[in-house]
Motif scaffolding. Sequence first.
Motif, PDB file in Angstrom:
ATOM      1  N   SER A   1      -0.096   3.104  -3.348  1.00 22.92           N
ATOM      2  CA  SER A   1       0.055   2.211  -2.194  1.00 22.92           C
ATOM      3  C   SER A   1       1.433   1.562  -2.158  1.00 22.92           C
ATOM      4  CB  SER A   1      -0.994   1.102  -2.251  1.00 22.92           C
ATOM      5  OG  SER A   1      -0.692   0.200  -3.314  1.00 22.92           O
ATOM      6  N   HIS A   2       1.759   1.002  -0.981  1.00 20.85           N
ATOM      7  CA  HIS A   2       2.895   0.087  -0.887  1.00 20.85           C
ATOM      8  C   HIS A   2       2.385  -1.261  -0.364  1.00 20.85           C
ATOM      9  CE1 HIS A   2       3.238   2.391   3.086  1.00 20.85           C
ATOM     10  NE2 HIS A   2       2.982   1.165   3.489  1.00 20.85           N
ATOM     11  N   GLY A   3       3.249  -2.268  -0.354  1.00 21.16           N
ATOM     12  CA  GLY A   3       2.864  -3.605   0.066  1.00 21.16           C
ATOM     13  C   GLY A   3       2.511  -3.686   1.544  1.00 21.16           C
ATOM     14  N   ARG A   4       1.638  -4.610   1.878  1.00 18.25           N
ATOM     15  CA  ARG A   4       1.143  -4.696   3.265  1.00 18.25           C
ATOM     16  C   ARG A   4       2.258  -5.049   4.253  1.00 18.25           C
ATOM     17  NH1 ARG A   4      -2.936  -9.693   2.222  1.00 18.25           N
ATOM     18  NH2 ARG A   4      -3.678  -8.059   0.806  1.00 18.25           N
ATOM     19  N   ASN A   5       3.284  -5.770   3.802  1.00 17.40           N
ATOM     20  CA  ASN A   5       4.403  -6.091   4.691  1.00 17.40           C
ATOM     21  C   ASN A   5       5.575  -5.127   4.532  1.00 17.40           C
ATOM     22  OD1 ASN A   5       3.084  -8.258   5.844  1.00 17.40           O
ATOM     23  ND2 ASN A   5       3.894  -9.744   4.376  1.00 17.40           N
ATOM     24  N   THR A   6       5.379  -4.089   3.748  1.00 12.08           N
ATOM     25  CA  THR A   6       6.409  -3.058   3.602  1.00 12.08           C
ATOM     26  C   THR A   6       6.305  -2.026   4.726  1.00 12.08           C
ATOM     27  OG1 THR A   6       6.889  -3.273   1.262  1.00 12.08           O
ATOM     28  CG2 THR A   6       6.998  -1.058   2.133  1.00 12.08           C
ATOM     29  N   GLY A   7       5.141  -1.905   5.314  1.00  7.68           N
ATOM     30  CA  GLY A   7       4.955  -0.961   6.402  1.00  7.68           C
ATOM     31  C   GLY A   7       3.497  -0.564   6.504  1.00  7.68           C
ATOM     32  N   GLU A   8       3.174   0.248   7.499  1.00  6.39           N
ATOM     33  CA  GLU A   8       1.807   0.745   7.638  1.00  6.39           C
ATOM     34  C   GLU A   8       1.721   2.142   7.043  1.00  6.39           C
ATOM     35  OE1 GLU A   8      -0.436  -0.047  11.069  1.00  6.39           O
ATOM     36  OE2 GLU A   8       0.451  -2.006  11.407  1.00  6.39           O
ATOM     37  N   LEU A   9       1.819   3.182   7.867  1.00  2.79           N
ATOM     38  CA  LEU A   9       1.807   4.540   7.318  1.00  2.79           C
ATOM     39  C   LEU A   9       3.062   4.804   6.495  1.00  2.79           C
ATOM     40  CD1 LEU A   9       0.702   7.449   7.137  1.00  2.79           C
ATOM     41  CD2 LEU A   9       1.890   7.918   9.298  1.00  2.79           C
ATOM     42  N   MET A  10       4.199   4.375   7.020  1.00  2.68           N
ATOM     43  CA  MET A  10       5.485   4.585   6.354  1.00  2.68           C
ATOM     44  C   MET A  10       6.017   3.275   5.785  1.00  2.68           C
ATOM     45  SD  MET A  10       6.050   7.845   6.775  1.00  2.68           S
ATOM     46  CE  MET A  10       7.728   7.878   6.121  1.00  2.68           C
TER      47      MET A  10
ATOM     48  N   SER B   1       8.977  -3.548  -4.107  1.00  2.00           N
ATOM     49  CA  SER B   1      10.357  -3.698  -4.551  1.00  2.00           C
ATOM     50  C   SER B   1      10.877  -2.366  -5.081  1.00  2.00           C
ATOM     51  CB  SER B   1      10.463  -4.747  -5.668  1.00  2.00           C
ATOM     52  OG  SER B   1      10.010  -6.007  -5.230  1.00  2.00           O
ATOM     53  N   LEU B   2      12.088  -2.032  -4.701  1.00  2.00           N
ATOM     54  CA  LEU B   2      12.703  -0.772  -5.114  1.00  2.00           C
ATOM     55  C   LEU B   2      13.283  -0.862  -6.516  1.00  2.00           C
ATOM     56  CD1 LEU B   2      14.612   0.135  -1.829  1.00  2.00           C
ATOM     57  CD2 LEU B   2      12.423   1.042  -2.620  1.00  2.00           C
ATOM     58  N   GLY B   3      13.510   0.322  -7.103  1.00  2.00           N
ATOM     59  CA  GLY B   3      14.285   0.375  -8.326  1.00  2.00           C
ATOM     60  C   GLY B   3      13.526   0.778  -9.564  1.00  2.00           C
ATOM     61  N   PHE B   4      14.178   0.557 -10.707  1.00  2.00           N
ATOM     62  CA  PHE B   4      13.658   0.964 -12.006  1.00  2.00           C
ATOM     63  C   PHE B   4      12.916  -0.181 -12.689  1.00  2.00           C
ATOM     64  CE2 PHE B   4      16.904   4.078 -11.138  1.00  2.00           C
ATOM     65  CZ  PHE B   4      16.358   5.254 -11.642  1.00  2.00           C
ATOM     66  N   TYR B   5      11.793   0.180 -13.270  1.00  2.00           N
ATOM     67  CA  TYR B   5      10.964  -0.747 -14.022  1.00  2.00           C
ATOM     68  C   TYR B   5      10.690  -0.168 -15.404  1.00  2.00           C
ATOM     69  CZ  TYR B   5       9.455  -2.527  -9.366  1.00  2.00           C
ATOM     70  OH  TYR B   5       9.396  -3.024  -8.085  1.00  2.00           O
ATOM     71  N   LYS B   6      10.340  -1.057 -16.325  1.00  2.00           N
ATOM     72  CA  LYS B   6       9.841  -0.620 -17.624  1.00  2.00           C
ATOM     73  C   LYS B   6       8.410  -1.112 -17.764  1.00  2.00           C
ATOM     74  CE  LYS B   6      11.334  -0.141 -22.397  1.00  2.00           C
ATOM     75  NZ  LYS B   6      12.395  -0.506 -23.386  1.00  2.00           N
ATOM     76  N   THR B   7       7.522  -0.240 -18.240  1.00  2.00           N
ATOM     77  CA  THR B   7       6.121  -0.627 -18.402  1.00  2.00           C
ATOM     78  C   THR B   7       5.960  -1.474 -19.658  1.00  2.00           C
ATOM     79  OG1 THR B   7       5.508   1.354 -19.660  1.00  2.00           O
ATOM     80  CG2 THR B   7       5.380   1.495 -17.264  1.00  2.00           C
ATOM     81  N   LEU B   8       5.071  -2.452 -19.575  1.00  2.00           N
ATOM     82  CA  LEU B   8       4.824  -3.359 -20.692  1.00  2.00           C
ATOM     83  C   LEU B   8       3.412  -3.138 -21.229  1.00  2.00           C
ATOM     84  CD1 LEU B   8       6.569  -6.527 -19.177  1.00  2.00           C
ATOM     85  CD2 LEU B   8       7.534  -4.837 -20.738  1.00  2.00           C
ATOM     86  N   ASP B   9       2.687  -4.221 -21.479  1.00  2.00           N
ATOM     87  CA  ASP B   9       1.341  -4.108 -22.040  1.00  2.00           C
ATOM     88  C   ASP B   9       0.284  -4.209 -20.944  1.00  2.00           C
ATOM     89  OD1 ASP B   9       2.174  -6.738 -21.645  1.00  2.00           O
ATOM     90  OD2 ASP B   9       0.806  -7.539 -23.143  1.00  2.00           O
ATOM     91  N   THR B  10      -0.944  -3.951 -21.315  1.00  2.00           N
ATOM     92  CA  THR B  10      -2.060  -3.959 -20.367  1.00  2.00           C
ATOM     93  C   THR B  10      -2.851  -5.262 -20.472  1.00  2.00           C
ATOM     94  OG1 THR B  10      -3.550  -2.894 -21.951  1.00  2.00           O
ATOM     95  CG2 THR B  10      -2.271  -1.451 -20.510  1.00  2.00           C
ATOM     96  N   TYR B  11      -3.682  -5.504 -19.473  1.00  2.00           N
ATOM     97  CA  TYR B  11      -4.595  -6.647 -19.491  1.00  2.00           C
ATOM     98  C   TYR B  11      -5.758  -6.322 -18.560  1.00  2.00           C
ATOM     99  CZ  TYR B  11      -2.834  -7.977 -14.874  1.00  2.00           C
ATOM    100  OH  TYR B  11      -2.512  -7.978 -13.533  1.00  2.00           O
ATOM    101  N   MET B  12      -6.820  -7.083 -18.679  1.00  2.00           N
ATOM    102  CA  MET B  12      -7.965  -6.928 -17.788  1.00  2.00           C
ATOM    103  C   MET B  12      -7.889  -8.003 -16.708  1.00  2.00           C
ATOM    104  SD  MET B  12      -9.584  -4.277 -18.782  1.00  2.00           S
ATOM    105  CE  MET B  12     -11.059  -4.444 -17.764  1.00  2.00           C
ATOM    106  N   GLY B  13      -7.759  -7.573 -15.453  1.00  2.00           N
ATOM    107  CA  GLY B  13      -7.656  -8.510 -14.341  1.00  2.00           C
ATOM    108  C   GLY B  13      -8.728  -8.248 -13.303  1.00  2.00           C
TER     109      GLY B  13
ATOM    110  N   ARG C   1      -4.109   6.009   7.331  1.00  2.00           N
ATOM    111  CA  ARG C   1      -3.114   5.606   6.333  1.00  2.00           C
ATOM    112  C   ARG C   1      -3.851   5.129   5.084  1.00  2.00           C
ATOM    113  NH1 ARG C   1      -3.618   0.232   5.910  1.00  2.00           N
ATOM    114  NH2 ARG C   1      -4.058  -1.024   7.785  1.00  2.00           N
ATOM    115  N   LEU C   2      -3.088   4.960   4.021  1.00  2.00           N
ATOM    116  CA  LEU C   2      -3.648   4.414   2.790  1.00  2.00           C
ATOM    117  C   LEU C   2      -3.777   2.895   2.909  1.00  2.00           C
ATOM    118  CD1 LEU C   2      -4.332   6.023   0.181  1.00  2.00           C
ATOM    119  CD2 LEU C   2      -2.205   5.140  -0.792  1.00  2.00           C
ATOM    120  N   GLY C   3      -4.668   2.304   2.140  1.00  2.00           N
ATOM    121  CA  GLY C   3      -4.716   0.851   2.074  1.00  2.00           C
ATOM    122  C   GLY C   3      -3.452   0.302   1.434  1.00  2.00           C
ATOM    123  N   ARG C   4      -3.212  -0.994   1.634  1.00  2.00           N
ATOM    124  CA  ARG C   4      -1.976  -1.597   1.154  1.00  2.00           C
ATOM    125  C   ARG C   4      -2.249  -2.749   0.210  1.00  2.00           C
ATOM    126  NH1 ARG C   4       0.327  -2.975   6.856  1.00  2.00           N
ATOM    127  NH2 ARG C   4      -1.893  -3.481   7.056  1.00  2.00           N
TER     128      ARG C   4
END
Length: 231
Positions: free
Chosen positions: A107-116, A130-142, A184-187
């Motif tokens: 998915s993308h954010g709801r204010n990023t667009g609808e289908l596109m 948000s665009l760009g490179f990320y590094k994955t960290l640890d997990t949690y239960m939310g 479209r996909l959900g956002r």
Amino acid sequence: MKKALVSVCLSFSLLTLSPATFAHYVRAERPVVPGESLSAWFRAYDDLHLGAAGLKREVFEYALRGLQKIDAKPIISIVDMSQPSTKKRLYVIDLANKKLLFHTYVSHGRNTGELMASSFSNVNSSNKSSLGFYKTLDTYMGKHGLSLKLKGLEKGFNDNAYDRAIVLHGADYVCEDFVRRTGRLGRSQGCPAVPNAMSKQIITAVKGGSCLFVYYPNQDYLKKSTYLATL
């Protein structure tokens, strides 16, 4: 002395190369990890038929360009937001073993667009991706079950991701049934949400220090990203 002179001359010559020529040099020569060359990683695009799966070579090469500059495991997750949300636009690639681990919806954010997707933000409560490179960290239960914390690495583009609680999680609105009903996909609120049925496997595969790249052909980002700079 002669070796030093050769090194200086080589460094200067690289500065004068065109981006395409420099990329060729890097792919052919620069080692990434022991026993593995970047050229082998670039060949994964053809070996894994990523073009047939909808990923443009340019986007894959952007992802590898950034990965070189990040102390991360040789697993790259690419979210190609130039594709509509009805396409499987998440690619999780094990470069060391040359395997496409997952190819699915995201998915993308709801204010990023609808289908596109079209609009992106690094601002809290923007409900945008948000665009760009990320590094994955640890997990949690939310509230979405097993979720994965993300650290945005690019100042001004995604470095507020952790404070914004932008995480990788599963969601029931990321599925083909939702697409059939709405076109479209959900956002999300800005998170890269994946299908519930696959979320645990995806999170387990990429947690703890792999790289995530969220792409869109935004010229401001492409010009300013330090991770995409060739030198």
